[in-house]
Design a protein around this motif. Structure first.
Motif: not given
Lengths: 54, 781
Positions: B294, B308, B310, B312, B324, B326, B357, B370, B377
């Motif tokens: 991250r 994680l 939202q 990030d 995930v 994204g 994902a 993310v 996801s």
């Protein structure tokens, strides 16, 4: 006749020793993997620098 | 890959192996190459799931490190790539490659490597890198806890040993009686009988434990299983024998008791032995990276996927799975969705585009924002979807249960009627007759026919590349009358490509330049060029890979560029669906382009037609169109296109509602629901290290063409097992006829019991082997 009692106890004792040996072999993990030991024995005595220096 | 690499008078399957060779030669380990004709791992170039620095994270260390004392650390690693004796040899000689390693030991069945090393001289991370360099990168997943141990449990060996010991001794002590010893030896015989009681105690109380607990479990669940008549038989054998000895009626059936348990345990052992050391039940966590990078305030930190949220930003590097959903924020996305769909050709994504994902980035690192936490996801939903589906899978009656039910009822009825008859005829004989019936009816041979018949089938299929979860799957496979195939990744292969070059033909020298450069890229299209072109390899310098675009380099003084049209002065060309284009420029001059198209796996056309002889065949695919080559294998009304994963599962369910027993053959996560819904789900796997969704069976991609023969083998195996059940029932009938007429002496029991067991096991094993040979599934050597 009494000799047979001696023989029976002797044979049972010997069999018991083998049983104990088997149990020991199982506990020490000899039955966990039956493939790699077969290969291991083939590869130990190749002379390489590392073993020659020992 | 059919291409060989020759160096130092050795023949290598790939360049990874040659690299290993150079490394080994420098360390004096070149005998590696005398052990196997073509050593090396198949999957040297395979993606490694986790980066080496992750192995130094505390939570990872905790999982791997077994102990840490006096500066010596012992770690246990999972190395799925090991596959031959050379692998074992190399992995057990790690100390010659790295002096800080004290000892390394392999457990082949478990694909497990234990390494003791001095951590002061070698960091765990460097050990992982060393293993990775020689092509045995350990696998690390986020799955929690230890997997349950595979292989034969040690306790079973102990039970078997004890039973064998007592069996042998009991037989010895029973022989004098059978051979007709003198009456004058009465005291001796009495003594033998008491010794027999002594020897039967460990059998009854220890070795036979498993049968009692299984029988009780059945009673609690109000179900009759095969272990109940067995447990009853064992108890009656013991009580009757002790009674006989104490009342002086006879010597009892102690040798039969020990022999019975011994043979039954051999059956259990074989069942455990044939169980494959493959994980069939996978959770989604098994597929995910253990941690992700991250980005926060300009620094990188490792966090768990579940942490994680939202917004990030995460960094996804080459070959890493995107855990995930994204949005691509920076870098060139080149997403390979083969894990989800089986489609190996990467899809290009630009900044600002959404990424789902489950894809795998190929090429330089990208930054992803993310969009949804992992639990919401797309991947998780896909997974949960088929979790629910699986509970509705129709139950298939197991032959053994049906037989056990009727058998138990029949035995009890016979014992009852025999008892009633003797009560009327000669009440003093009731006890003898009823116990004799229960003893001789003990379904020993019956219980052995299935583990040996199906166990043997599993073993033979495993040698040919089809790995079944357990014996039950063999039986379910034998009932299959509809086979549903997925297209992408199943019928079409990752390696089977049709490649055409358009433009002025390339000379041999030019082809070798292209091929040499293609070897330097991990892109699947490069792999296609590399394996498709037949030309010698050259040294390549100045390699520069432009992510998502192509690669350039200098070979033999010529500047070679491969990739998209934008990299060179090339006329743009729009390929048809399912085709990909690689442009070629030499010294900056465009020479033409390769058109690459997926091809069906070799032999699949014949194979599908062959399956069709014994079962209906269907094609379901997520694609909207089907290439003519694949379409020709199926009738149009059996071809379903444009399926979502849920629709695939629904399709299978629909077939089941029509009364069909369905086998699903698929590979990606989008088939996972259908695989679980089907009666037998078969996952196609390109390499044993590859990640595959949960299923009943895993088939090696190279063995898929043998599927029709394998299906026929299971059908024959089922018939053989039925035949052996009848055979063992005949033994039981013979025994019962002795018993009801009051003639079951210990000698008859002592002969009948081993004879039935050995003959049934022998018949089943030989018959299965013979059928497999007829189907050419066993080599003749």
């Amino acid at each position: 006749m009494s000799v047979i009692f001696l023989l029976i106890s002797a044979s049972t004792l010997v069999a018991g020793i083998f049983l104990v040996a088997f149990l020991w072999a199982v506990r020490s993990g000899q039955y966990d993997d039956d493939r790699s030991p077969a290969v291991r024995i083939l590869s130990d005595d190749t002379p390489t620098e590392a073993t020659e220096n020992k | 890959m059919e291409e060989h690499v020759v160096a130092d008078a050795h023949d290598f399957c790939c360049h990874g192996c040659k690299a290993v060779h150079d490394l080994l030669r420098d360390s004096g380990l070149h005998t590696y190459y005398e052990l196997e004709k073509r050593p090396g791992t198949k999957s040297v170039a395979n993606a490694d799931e986790a980066r080496a620095e992750l192995f130094d994270l505390p939570e990872v260390r905790e999982k791997l490190v077994e102990f840490n004392e006096d500066g010596i650390t012992r770690v246990k690693l999972h190395v799925p790539q090991m596959h031959c004796s050379s692998c074992i040899w190399l992995l057990e000689n790690l100390e010659k490659l790295e002096p800080a390693v004290v000892r390394s030991r392999v457990r082949f069945g478990q694909k497990e490597l234990t390494v003791n090393f001095r951590e002061g001289d070698l960091k765990l991370q460097d050990l992982i890198l060393l293993l990775r360099r020689i092509g045995y990168g350990p696998q690390l997943t986020a799955a929690k806890g230890d997997n349950k141990p595979v292989g034969v449990p040690r306790m079973l060996y102990v039970r078997l040993g004890v039973a064998g010991f007592c069996f042998g001794n009991s037989m010895l002590f029973s022989f004098p009686e059978y051979l007709g010893a003198d009456i004058s030896d009465a005291i001796l015989l009495k003594g033998f009988s008491y010794l027999n009681i002594l020897f039967s105690l460990p059998v009854l109380l220890f070795s036979a434990n498993g049968f009692f607990s299984s029988a009780f479990a059945g009673i609690r669940a109000r179900r009759i299983n095969i272990d109940q008549p067995i447990a009853l038989g064992i108890v009656v054998l013991f009580v009757r024998s002790v009674f006989d000895v104490l009342t002086g009626v006879g010597p009892g059936y102690f040798d039969s008791l020990a022999g019975l348990v011994f043979f039954l345990l051999i059956g259990r052992w074989y069942q455990a032995y044939t169980y494959q050391a493959l994980s069939f039940d996978r959770t989604l966590e098994d597929f995910l990276p253990i941690a992700v990078v991250r980005l926060r305030n300009g620094t990188e930190e490792h966090v768990g996927v579940g942490d994680l949220i939202q917004g990030d930003r995460i960094l996804v590097r080459d070959q890493e799975l995107i855990p995930v959903d994204g949005i691509l924020r920076s870098g060139h996305g080149h997403i390979d969705n083969s894990f989800i769909t089986g489609e190996p050709l990467p899809i290009r994504k630009n900044e600002g585009e959404a990424i789902r994902a489950g894809g795998r980035q190929r090429g330089a690192a990208i930054e992803v924002e993310v969009l949804r936490a992992f639990s919401d996801s797309h991947l998780k939903r896909l997974w949960e979807e088929h979790r629910n589906v699986s509970s509705e899978r129709p139950l298939m009656p197991r032959t053994i249960d049906a037989v056990a039910r009727r058998f138990t009822v029949a035995v009890l009825l016979i014992a009852l009627f025999a008892g009633l008859f003797w009560w009327w005829y000669d009440p003093s004989q009731i006890w003898q007759v009823v116990t004799a019936v229960l003893i001789v009816a003990c379904p020993c041979a019956l219980a052995l026919s299935m583990p040996f018949g199906y166990g043997h089938t599993i073993r033979l299929l495993g040698k040919r590349g089809l790995f079944l979860r357990d014996a039950e799957v063999v039986e379910r496979m034998s009932f299959i009358d509809a086979v549903v195939f997925d297209k992408t990744g199943t019928l079409t292969a990752r390696e089977a490509w049709d490649m055409r070059f358009t433009g002025a033909p390339l000379s041999e020298h030019e082809r070798s330049l292209v091929r040499s450069l293609a070897r330097n890229s991990t892109h699947p299209l490069s792999a296609v060029l590399y394996s498709g072109l037949k030309a010698p390899l050259k040294e390549v310098g100045n390699v520069n890979e432009i992510p998502g675009q192509g690669i350039s380099g200098t070979a033999d003084g010529v500047e070679v560029t491969l990739g998209s049209a934008s990299l060179m002065d090339a006329p743009s060309f729009t390929p048809e669906k399912g085709e990909a284009v690689v442009h070629v420029a030499l010294d900056g001059r465009h020479r033409g382009h390769f058109i690459v198209r997926k091809q069906a796996r070799a032999g699949m056309g014949d194979s599908v037609r062959d399956v069709h002889l014994g079962a209906a065949t269907y094609l379901v695919t997520g694609d909207l169109t089907v290439d003519p080559e694949v379409a020709a294998m199926f009738t149009p009304e059996h071809t379903v296109t444009g399926c979502t994963p849920a629709e695939k599962a629904k399709f299978v369910k629909q077939l089941q509602k029509e009364g069909r027993r369905v086998m699903m053959v698929g590979d990606g996560l989008n088939d996972a629901g259908a695989l679980l819904q089907s009666d037998v789900g078969v996952t196609v796997s390109e390499s044993s290290a590859a990640l595959t969704p949960a299923s009943d069976a895993i088939v090696d991609a190279s063995a898929l063409h043998a599927l029709p023969r394998m299906l026929r083998l299971t059908r024959s195996a089922h018939r053989i097992v039925i035949a052996s059940l009848i055979l063992s029932l005949l033994y039981n009938v013979t025994g019962v006829s002795f018993a009801v007429s009051g003639h079951l002496t210990p000698l008859v029991a002592a002969i009948l019991m081993p004879l039935s067991s050995v003959s049934v096991v022998g018949f089943v094993s030989l018959a299965v082997w013979w059928v497999a040979r007829r189907e050419a599934l066993v080599s003749h050597t």
